[in-house]
Design an enzyme around this catalytic site. Structure first.
Site: not given
Lengths: 318, 318
Positions: A15-17, A19, A199, A203, A207, A269, A281
Site C-alpha cells: 500500500t504505497g502510492a 496501491g 511505457k 520511464n 526516471n 518514482s 528498479e
C-alpha cells in the site's frame, strides 16, 4: 463501505502510492477492499488513508481494512500488487495466501517482464495480469498520498488458466470494468509485452535522468541538453522495441515528449526511491530491456550508459 | 632566484594549479619567472606561492615576481598559458603584451584544438605550442597548490614562423629542455593533434564522470558499473581518434586504465571547476572531439550522452 453482493473482493498487496491510490478509489466506489501493509500498518490502521488529488479533491478512507499479515485477509477475487519490482519474489507467499481459487493477480508496476519472476512462484490456477498506470502520484508519509495528474490503468493478460484469446480478454475486461466502476479510465491491452515496451519510452529517460541530474520534469524539459538526451533515449527505446518485434505507433515518442511538457512538474518514482534510499528498479526498467534488445542483436549505448551511471549511484546510496 | 645569463625569461599567464606548479618549479631551478595574476594577485604578492608536493616535498617561492597587469611584465621568451580554455580568447592581449618578438607561447591545457582560437588572435611572428600535462595537481587556496602525483609535460608545435620539421622540433626541444632543467620529465611530440586525442582518452571519462557521479578516481575504479562506463567511453575516444586519422598505440586505453588504478585518489580538474562554480571546459574536452568525429562520419553516443548531461549540470551550476 463493505462490498455489495457480487462485487469482487479486492486485496491490495503493497500500500504505497499506487496501491494506496487505487485501493482507496475502489473502496470509495463500494468495493470490499483489504490492504496488506508492512512498515506502515500501524499508521494506516490508526489514521486511515488520505489522497490529496488535483483531480478528485481531498479523499479519505477511514477506517481502513488493514492487515499486517496475509493470513488474516479474506480470500480475494482480485489482488493488486503495487509494491516495488525489487520485492516481487518475496510477495508470492502473501499473494497465494490471500487469493481465492482462480483469483486474478494484477501487477501494477513498470518495467519489462516484471511478471515472470512472480509467475514461477504462483500456482497455475491463478491468472496473472499486468497493469500500466499512467499516473503522477507519490507517497508523502505513511497513508498520505499526493495525486498530481492523470490516472488511467491499462491492463493485459500475462499467463494462467485462460487458454484462448476470448477467455483472456474476458478477464482483462473484467479488470478494466473494476477500475471504470471507480471512475478510473482503463483499457484492455491485447499485447502486454508490447505495452510494457511502450511505457518504457517514458520511464527510461525520465526516471533515470531525474536521479542522475537531480531534476524533475519541468527543468528537464526546459534545458536544451536534457531535451536532446530525452529524445535520444526515447529513440533508443523505440529502436530496441522494434528489434524485439514490437513496432511503436508512429509518433509515439513525440506524443509522450509533448505530453510531459504539458504535465505539472513531476518527480518520477525512481527519484523518490533514491531520496528515501530504497533500491532503484534498475533490473526491470533498464537491465531487462537492454538484455532483450541485445539478444535481438541491438545495442542501445545511451540507455546502457545511463544504466551504468544509475548502478553506481544505487550502490552508493544503499 | 633571478635568472642566470642566457636563461630564457618565462611568463606565466594564469597562475592556478598548473601555472603555479610549473612556474614555481622553473623559478626554483633558477629561471627568471614572472607570474600574471588576476583575482589572486594580492594574496600571492603578499604571501608567495606554496606547493605541497607528494613528490618533491613542501616547496615555497617568496617573494614572487607577481603582476596584476601584463603591461608591467618584462618581455618574455616563453609564455606558459595555464588558464582555463574557457578564457583563452580574453588572454590574447596579455600574451601579446608580455611576448618578446619571436617568443614561444606554450598552452598547457586539455582538450582538442585549444590553440586554434588563440592562434587567430596572435601575430604570425609568435610560435604557438601545445603542452600536455600528465599531473595530479589542484589549487587549495590563492597561491596554495597540492601536487599529488606525476608531473610530465609533453610538448608539440602548433603553428608559427617555424616552417619545416627541423625548425619546429628545435623549438619543441628547447621547451622540453626548459622543463627538464627544472627536474620535470618532458618529451617532444611530433604530432600535437594526435597527442591531444590521446590525452582525451583519460580526460573524457574521468573529468565528466567525476562531475556527473560526484566521485573521485578511487571510487570510480572500485565499482563494476563505473569501470564499465570508463572502458566504454575510452573505447569511443579511441574510435573517434581513429576516424579522424589518429591511430592510438595498441593497448593505450588499457594502460591509462591501469595507471589510474595505481594513482592516489584524485579529483579531476573539471570537478574542481564544478565545485567552485566555474564554467566547465565542455567545448574543448567534449564538443570539439564530438564534432571532429561526426565530421569524419563517426557517432560517439556515450560521449555525447555524457556531454549532454554535463551541459545540463554546467548551466544549473552557473
Amino acid at each position: 463501505m463493505m462490498g455489495a453482493v457480487n462485487k469482487p473482493v479486492v486485496g491490495i498487496i503493497g500500500t504505497g502510492a499506487i496501491g494506496g491510490f487505487y485501493g482507496l478509489m475502489l473502496a470509495r466506489a463500494g468495493f470490499d477492499v483489504h490492504f496488506l501493509l508492512r512498515s506502515e500498518f500501524s499508521a494506516v490502521a490508526e489514521h486511515g488513508l488520505r489522497v490529496d488529488s488535483a483531480v478528485h479533491g481531498a479523499l479519505t478512507l477511514s477506517p481502513v481494512q488493514a492487515y499486517s499479515s496475509a493470513e488474516d485477509m479474506p480470500p480475494c477475487d482480485w489482488l493488486l500488487v503495487g509494491a516495488k519490482t525489487t520485492s516481487n519474489a518475496g510477495l508470492a507467499p502473501s499473494i497465494i495466501q490471500a487469493a481465492k481459487p482462480g483469483a486474478r493477480v494484477l501487477v501494477l508496476q513498470n518495467g519489462l517482464d516484471v511478471e515472470d519472476s512472480l509467475r514461477e512462484l504462483l500456482p497455475d490456477s491463478l491468472h496473472l495480469l499486468g497493469g500500466l498506470c499512467l499516473i503522477c502520484v507519490h507517497r508523502d508519509a505513511p497513508g498520505q498520498i499526493t495525486h498530481q495528474a492523470l490516472g488511467a490503468v491499462n491492463i493485459g493478460y500475462h499467463s494462467g488458466p485462460a487458454t484462448d484469446d476470448a477467455a483472456r480478454m474476458a478477464i482483462v475486461e473484467e479488470g478494466a470494468g473494476l477500475f471504470r466502476a471507480a471512475g478510473i479510465d482503463s483499457q484492455a491491452m491485447p499485447n502486454l509485452h508490447q505495452a510494457r515496451w511502450q511505457k518504457l519510452v517514458w520511464n527510461i529517460p525520465y526516471n533515470g535522468l531525474s536521479v542522475l541530474l537531480g531534476a524533475s520534469t519541468t527543468p528537464l524539459m526546459a534545458d536544451v541538453d536534457s531535451r536532446a538526451s530525452i529524445q535520444a533515449l526515447m529513440a533508443e527505446v523505440v529502436q530496441g522495441a522494434k528489434a524485439c518485434g514490437h513496432d511503436m505507433p508512429p509518433g509515439y515518442a513525440e506524443y509522450l515528449f509533448l505530453m510531459t511538457e504539458k504535465m505539472p512538474d513531476y518527480w518520477p518514482s525512481m527519484y523518490h526511491d533514491f531520496l528515501h534510499k530504497r533500491p532503484l528498479e534498475l533490473e526491470a526498467i533498464y537491465a531487462r530491456p537492454l538484455a532483450a534488445a541485445k539478444a535481438a542483436g541491438c545495442e542501445l549505448p545511451r540507455i546502457e550508459a545511463l544504466y551504468r551511471n544509475l548502478g553506481f549511484i544505487d550502490r552508493r546510496n544503499a
